[in-house]
Design a protein around this motif. Structure first.
Motif, PDB file in Angstrom:
ATOM      1  N   ARG A   1       0.809  -1.206   0.000  1.00 63.36           N
ATOM      2  CA  ARG A   1       0.000   0.000   0.000  1.00 63.36           C
ATOM      3  C   ARG A   1       0.845   1.261   0.000  1.00 63.36           C
ATOM      4  N   ALA A   2       1.991   1.162   0.677  1.00 59.84           N
ATOM      5  CA  ALA A   2       2.871   2.329   0.692  1.00 59.84           C
ATOM      6  C   ALA A   2       3.233   2.696  -0.740  1.00 59.84           C
ATOM      7  N   TYR A 146      15.078   3.639   7.088  1.00 57.93           N
ATOM      8  CA  TYR A 146      14.696   3.260   5.726  1.00 57.93           C
ATOM      9  C   TYR A 146      13.471   4.022   5.236  1.00 57.93           C
ATOM     10  N   ASP A 147      12.715   4.606   6.167  1.00 63.47           N
ATOM     11  CA  ASP A 147      11.633   5.497   5.742  1.00 63.47           C
ATOM     12  C   ASP A 147      12.224   6.802   5.239  1.00 63.47           C
ATOM     13  N   ARG A 148      13.362   7.180   5.830  1.00 61.59           N
ATOM     14  CA  ARG A 148      13.967   8.482   5.514  1.00 61.59           C
ATOM     15  C   ARG A 148      14.819   8.444   4.261  1.00 61.59           C
ATOM     16  N   ALA A 383       3.570   7.750  16.729  1.00 58.37           N
ATOM     17  CA  ALA A 383       3.653   8.500  15.471  1.00 58.37           C
ATOM     18  C   ALA A 383       4.912   8.025  14.766  1.00 58.37           C
ATOM     19  N   TYR A 384       4.891   7.910  13.454  1.00 55.29           N
ATOM     20  CA  TYR A 384       6.098   7.500  12.738  1.00 55.29           C
ATOM     21  C   TYR A 384       7.155   8.591  12.863  1.00 55.29           C
ATOM     22  N   PRO A 385       8.428   8.193  13.078  1.00 58.31           N
ATOM     23  CA  PRO A 385       9.485   9.204  13.269  1.00 58.31           C
ATOM     24  C   PRO A 385       9.585  10.189  12.106  1.00 58.31           C
ATOM     25  N   THR A 386       9.197   9.757  10.909  1.00 61.89           N
ATOM     26  CA  THR A 386       9.273  10.687   9.776  1.00 61.89           C
ATOM     27  C   THR A 386       8.116  11.683   9.785  1.00 61.89           C
ATOM     28  N   ARG A 387       7.044  11.362  10.515  1.00 63.06           N
ATOM     29  CA  ARG A 387       5.914  12.295  10.604  1.00 63.06           C
ATOM     30  C   ARG A 387       5.482  12.403  12.058  1.00 63.06           C
ATOM     31  N   PRO A 388       6.314  13.049  12.881  1.00 62.07           N
ATOM     32  CA  PRO A 388       6.057  13.049  14.322  1.00 62.07           C
ATOM     33  C   PRO A 388       4.745  13.736  14.710  1.00 62.07           C
ATOM     34  N   ASP A 389       4.215  14.586  13.815  1.00 60.18           N
ATOM     35  CA  ASP A 389       2.997  15.323  14.192  1.00 60.18           C
ATOM     36  C   ASP A 389       1.730  14.519  13.967  1.00 60.18           C
ATOM     37  N   GLN A 390       1.833  13.458  13.148  1.00 64.88           N
ATOM     38  CA  GLN A 390       0.611  12.716  12.842  1.00 64.88           C
ATOM     39  C   GLN A 390       0.515  11.503  13.766  1.00 64.88           C
ATOM     40  N   GLU A 391      -0.363  11.579  14.737  1.00 64.93           N
ATOM     41  CA  GLU A 391      -0.498  10.472  15.693  1.00 64.93           C
ATOM     42  C   GLU A 391      -1.271   9.327  15.034  1.00 64.93           C
ATOM     43  N   VAL A 392      -0.582   8.204  14.800  1.00 65.48           N
ATOM     44  CA  VAL A 392      -1.201   7.086  14.093  1.00 65.48           C
ATOM     45  C   VAL A 392      -1.959   6.193  15.081  1.00 65.48           C
ATOM     46  N   LEU A 393      -1.407   5.996  16.274  1.00 58.68           N
ATOM     47  CA  LEU A 393      -2.132   5.280  17.325  1.00 58.68           C
ATOM     48  C   LEU A 393      -2.312   6.234  18.493  1.00 58.68           C
ATOM     49  N   ALA A 411     -11.219   0.575   8.458  1.00 62.14           N
ATOM     50  CA  ALA A 411     -10.924   1.202   7.171  1.00 62.14           C
ATOM     51  C   ALA A 411      -9.410   1.340   6.998  1.00 62.14           C
ATOM     52  N   SER A 412      -8.996   1.385   5.757  1.00 62.04           N
ATOM     53  CA  SER A 412      -7.580   1.522   5.434  1.00 62.04           C
ATOM     54  C   SER A 412      -7.037   2.834   6.030  1.00 62.04           C
ATOM     55  N   GLY A 413      -5.813   2.765   6.528  1.00 60.87           N
ATOM     56  CA  GLY A 413      -5.209   3.961   7.130  1.00 60.87           C
ATOM     57  C   GLY A 413      -5.539   4.097   8.608  1.00 60.87           C
ATOM     58  N   GLY A 414      -6.281   3.152   9.152  1.00 60.39           N
ATOM     59  CA  GLY A 414      -6.689   3.245  10.553  1.00 60.39           C
ATOM     60  C   GLY A 414      -5.588   2.889  11.537  1.00 60.39           C
ATOM     61  N   GLY A 415      -4.508   2.251  11.046  1.00 54.77           N
ATOM     62  CA  GLY A 415      -3.378   1.947  11.934  1.00 54.77           C
ATOM     63  C   GLY A 415      -3.181   0.461  12.190  1.00 54.77           C
ATOM     64  N   LYS A 416      -3.829  -0.394  11.409  1.00 52.14           N
ATOM     65  CA  LYS A 416      -3.747  -1.835  11.666  1.00 52.14           C
ATOM     66  C   LYS A 416      -2.326  -2.373  11.437  1.00 52.14           C
ATOM     67  N   SER A 417      -1.761  -2.044  10.280  1.00 50.13           N
ATOM     68  CA  SER A 417      -0.410  -2.548   9.990  1.00 50.13           C
ATOM     69  C   SER A 417       0.595  -1.967  10.975  1.00 50.13           C
ATOM     70  N   THR A 418       0.316  -0.754  11.424  1.00 55.63           N
ATOM     71  CA  THR A 418       1.214  -0.127  12.391  1.00 55.63           C
ATOM     72  C   THR A 418       1.282  -0.969  13.668  1.00 55.63           C
ATOM     73  N   VAL A 419       0.134  -1.474  14.097  1.00 54.92           N
ATOM     74  CA  VAL A 419       0.098  -2.328  15.294  1.00 54.92           C
ATOM     75  C   VAL A 419       1.027  -3.524  15.095  1.00 54.92           C
TER      76      VAL A 419
HETATM   77  P1  ADP Z   1      -3.874   0.303   7.907  1.00 58.24           P
HETATM   78  O1  ADP Z   1      -3.012  -0.890   8.065  1.00 58.24           O
HETATM   79  O2  ADP Z   1      -5.025   0.314   8.867  1.00 58.24           O
HETATM   80  O3  ADP Z   1      -4.312   0.562   6.521  1.00 58.24           O
HETATM   81  P2  ADP Z   1      -1.456   1.763   8.488  1.00 58.24           P
HETATM   82  O4  ADP Z   1      -1.024   1.281   9.824  1.00 58.24           O
HETATM   83  O5  ADP Z   1      -0.796   1.212   7.300  1.00 58.24           O
HETATM   84  O6  ADP Z   1      -3.037   1.584   8.374  1.00 58.24           O
HETATM   85  O7  ADP Z   1      -1.308   3.338   8.416  1.00 58.24           O
HETATM   86  C1  ADP Z   1      -1.780   4.199   9.419  1.00 58.24           C
HETATM   87  C2  ADP Z   1      -1.274   5.615   9.117  1.00 58.24           C
HETATM   88  O8  ADP Z   1       0.133   5.656   9.246  1.00 58.24           O
HETATM   89  C3  ADP Z   1      -1.592   6.086   7.722  1.00 58.24           C
HETATM   90  O9  ADP Z   1      -1.996   7.427   7.802  1.00 58.24           O
HETATM   91  C4  ADP Z   1      -0.276   5.987   6.990  1.00 58.24           C
HETATM   92  O10 ADP Z   1      -0.165   7.003   6.027  1.00 58.24           O
HETATM   93  C5  ADP Z   1       0.749   6.174   8.084  1.00 58.24           C
HETATM   94  N1  ADP Z   1       1.961   5.405   7.798  1.00 58.24           N
HETATM   95  C6  ADP Z   1       2.035   4.084   7.556  1.00 58.24           C
HETATM   96  N2  ADP Z   1       3.311   3.694   7.377  1.00 58.24           N
HETATM   97  C7  ADP Z   1       4.073   4.800   7.539  1.00 58.24           C
HETATM   98  C8  ADP Z   1       5.485   5.063   7.488  1.00 58.24           C
HETATM   99  N3  ADP Z   1       6.369   4.096   7.263  1.00 58.24           N
HETATM  100  N4  ADP Z   1       5.894   6.332   7.679  1.00 58.24           N
HETATM  101  C9  ADP Z   1       5.008   7.327   7.929  1.00 58.24           C
HETATM  102  N5  ADP Z   1       3.681   7.142   7.989  1.00 58.24           N
HETATM  103  C10 ADP Z   1       3.203   5.902   7.797  1.00 58.24           C
END
Ligand code: ADP
Length: 624
Positions: A1-2, A146-148, A383-393, A411-419
């Motif tokens: 998805r990325a 590797y995100d950076r 929050a991902y270190p590359t986007r510290p302002d966007q709280e993902v969980l 829904a997609s983008g909800g933070g599931k893969s992040t978990v």
């Molecule tokens: P889901 O699995 O529910 O679709 P993700 O956990 O993939 O959701 O993503 C949650 C949020 O984190 C999204 O807004 C996404 O853009 C952001 N995100 C995901 N991976 C990264 C990353 N490697 N760096 C920065 N932001 C990320």
């Protein structure tokens, strides 16, 4: 998805981003780390000193050569005038100076060989060391690293930057030594040959240096711009070619061609300007230097006529002054080389010196027999270190009891893969904690956690370009062939592997047989099974498959998950109905939790998701 996210970005933006990042990188070259350089050089010190000493001998000999040549010429000139008449023996007189000259040439040859050999040995070993250290450092870096950084940039540091650093360093030693010794040595020689002539020539030196430096720096800056522009054009082509499907899907071929042409044109213009500049520089300096030669000949001829100088001395003077001129030019070039080498070296050392925040190994291990696999996320914010302002969980809480299967939906983008990524400790939580059997993840050995405890099967499994056997064994390198085959059988992969031309020894990937999505999944399942993990994470493991492959993969999975703690992340709600617990996520929070039946009855978000999916499915069936 990325990938999708990158791909949908309009090419114009992609391009601007590309250029922007390159420019900012250029501006922020880190300072050169001399201490790290010393540590790199220390093991090669003997080669370094031998190279320097040999280079010094060669330079000193080079200084001698013009003088000796002059002596020989003096003898020759004398004999052309008076030899036969006075009956003197040419062979006798020429013998001593020519033997000296021959000795010089031999010494020069021997030491040229030795300085090149030692220099190469030193350079190659240092480069080897650097590559080794750098690669080692890459593999230890956090996932956030590797995100950076793009892969291309990292590979570039490993190849081009190391190469640049090595060749610049070698060049600075060999050329630098030679140039400086020759300038000093030949300067002394010409002074002794003729102080007057040397004085006049010496007056011109500052002029040569000044004009050479000015023009040289102009050309260097032009060349840097041209190089950068070539990189930009290559970047555009790279991005376009590697995302060809997206380009085609958006019918952007002409736009991409226009962009590429524009960048290539710009690079052509710069290179043409550079060519013109070099032309002017070359022509001008040739004219100037030849003028000096003429001047010396003229003035020297005058001195010979008045018997203040011999023909051979004039010849020595000419050769020596030419050597000085050449050495000065070399020093100018060397300055550029020095700058390029230190900035390449600085970029390499920067990454070698980087310490990751999450170590790859070290920490507590829960003994195998007491490991249960209870997982708990407690008040986790991230929050991902590359986007510290966007709280993902955001204050995320979830318990996965040992041996149970919990499905994360939403829904997609909800933070599931992040978990899932946090459970692998690819990143550390910002607040709160994750525990396994009550032990904080941050105290556990990450290598043990990833290598032995958590198995991960994601939607796009990666196979390496090696045999099927080795691909499965990647999960647990110590496994025997029998264990690999057993894992493949459980993963429903044995039969199709056996049908490959070389069975388990068939090479897969780019240059081997191609495997279908479902086969890839099953190889990945076998790989994960091999380490016999207590905890299994399935990230949308079946979402990319057709119905038939999905059934086979699903069957393999249901065997795989037996007796393990399982976290499933799925979009297809149908595949997770038999999960013990279903957790619904929205905007990084847990919003509903319960069994499939409970949640359906509750009539909340999960019920909506089910309804939506049913509608989509029936729409699909209508279409087909
Ligand atoms: P889901 O699995 O529910 O679709 P993700 O956990 O993939 O959701 O993503 C949650 C949020 O984190 C999204 O807004 C996404 O853009 C952001 N995100 C995901 N991976 C990264 C990353 N490697 N760096 C920065 N932001 C990320």
């Amino acid at each position: 998805r990325a990938d999708c996210k990158v791909q949908i970005a309009p090419p114009r933006e992609v391009h601007d981003r590309l250029q922007g990042s390159k420019e900012s990188k250029e501006k922020q070259d880190p300072p050169f780390d001399w201490l790290a350089f010393w540590h790199l050089l220390k093991p090669q010190l003997h080669n370094f000193l031998l190279a320097v000493a040999s280079a010094l001998v060669v330079s000193l000999v080079n200084v001698q050569v013009p003088i000796l040549l002059g002596e020989v010429v003096n003898v020759v000139a004398k004999f052309t005038r008076e030899a036969a008449r006075e009956g003197r023996n040419f062979m006798q007189e020429i013998y001593a100076p020519s033997i000296k000259l021959v000795k010089c040439y031999v010494v020069q040859a021997v030491f040229t060989f030795s300085y090149i050999t030692f220099l190469t040995r030193m350079g190659e070993r240092m480069a080897d060391d650097l590559r080794h250290q750098l690669f080692n450092s890459f593999l230890k870096q956090d996932i956030a690293f590797y995100d950076r950084h793009k892969t291309g940039e990292l590979v570039n540091r490993l190849t081009a930057d190391v190469q640049d650093f090595k060749s610049s360093f070698k060049m600075c030693i060999s050329q630098g030594m030679r140039s400086i010794t020759q300038i000093i040595g030949c300067g002394v020689s010409i002074y002794f040959i003729s102080p007057q002539l040397a004085g006049v020539t010496g007056l011109l030196v500052p002029l040569i240096i000044a004009s050479g430096t000015a023009l040289g720096s102009l050309l260097r800056s032009l060349s840097r711009q041209a190089q950068h522009q070539v990189a930009v054009a290559t970047g555009v082509a790279d991005e376009c070619l590697s995302n060809m499907r997206t380009v085609r899907a958006f019918a952007m071929e002409e736009e991409e061609t226009r962009l590429f042409t524009q960048e290539v044109d710009r690079s052509r213009q710069l290179n043409e300007a550079l060519g013109t500049g070099i032309g002017i520089f070359q022509a001008g300096s040739n004219l100037f230097l030849n003028g000096i030669v003429m001047g010396i000949l003229f003035a020297g001829g005058h001195l010979i006529a008045t018997n203040e100088m011999q023909a051979g001395d004039l010849m020595s003077f000419l050769v020596a002054s030419q050597t000085i001129q050449k050495s000065l030019a070399q020093l100018g070039i060397m300055f550029g080389t020095y700058v390029r080498g230190t900035s390449a070296g600085a970029r390499v050392f920067e990454f070698i010196n980087l310490t990751p925040e999450i170590p790859v190994k070290g920490g507590k291990i829960i003994p195998y027999h007491s490991l249960m696999g209870n997982i708990e996320f407690r008040n986790v914010s991230f929050a991902y270190p590359t986007r510290p302002d966007q709280e993902v969980l955001n204050n995320f809480n979830l318990r996965i009891p040992a041996g149970r299967m919990v499905a994360l939906v939403g829904a997609s983008g909800g933070g599931k893969s992040t978990v899932a990524q946090l459970l692998e400790r690819f990143y550390d939580v910002v607040r709160g904690s994750i525990t396994i059997d009550g032990e904080d993840l941050r105290t556990l050995d990450p290598a043990w956690l990833r290598g032995r405890v958590v198995g991960f099967i994601n939607q796009e499994p990666i196979l390496f370009a090696t045999t099927v056997m080795e691909n499965i064994r990647y999960g647990f390198p110590a496994a025997s062939d029998e264990e690999v085959i057993q894992a493949a059988k459980t993963a429903n992969a044995h039969d199709f592997i056996e049908s490959f031309p070389d069975g388990y020894n068939t090479v897969v990937g780019e240059r081997g047989v191609s495997v279908s999505g479902g086969q890839k999944q099953r190889i990945a399942i076998a790989r994960a099974l091999l380490k016999n993990p207590r905890i299994l994470v399935l990230d949308e493991a079946t979402s990319a498959l057709d119905a038939e492959s999905e059934a086979v993969v699903q069957e393999a999975l249901s065997r795989t998950v037996e007796g393990r703690t399982v976290l499933v992340i799925a979009h297809r709600l149908s595949t997770i109905q038999n999960a013990n617990i279903i957790a619904v996520m929205q905007h990084g929070r847990l919003v509903e939790i319960g069994t499939h039946e409970d949640l359906k009855k509750m009539g909340g978000i999960y019920a909506d998701l089910i309804r939506q999916q049913q509608q989509e499915e029936s729409a699909n069936t209508d279409n087909t």
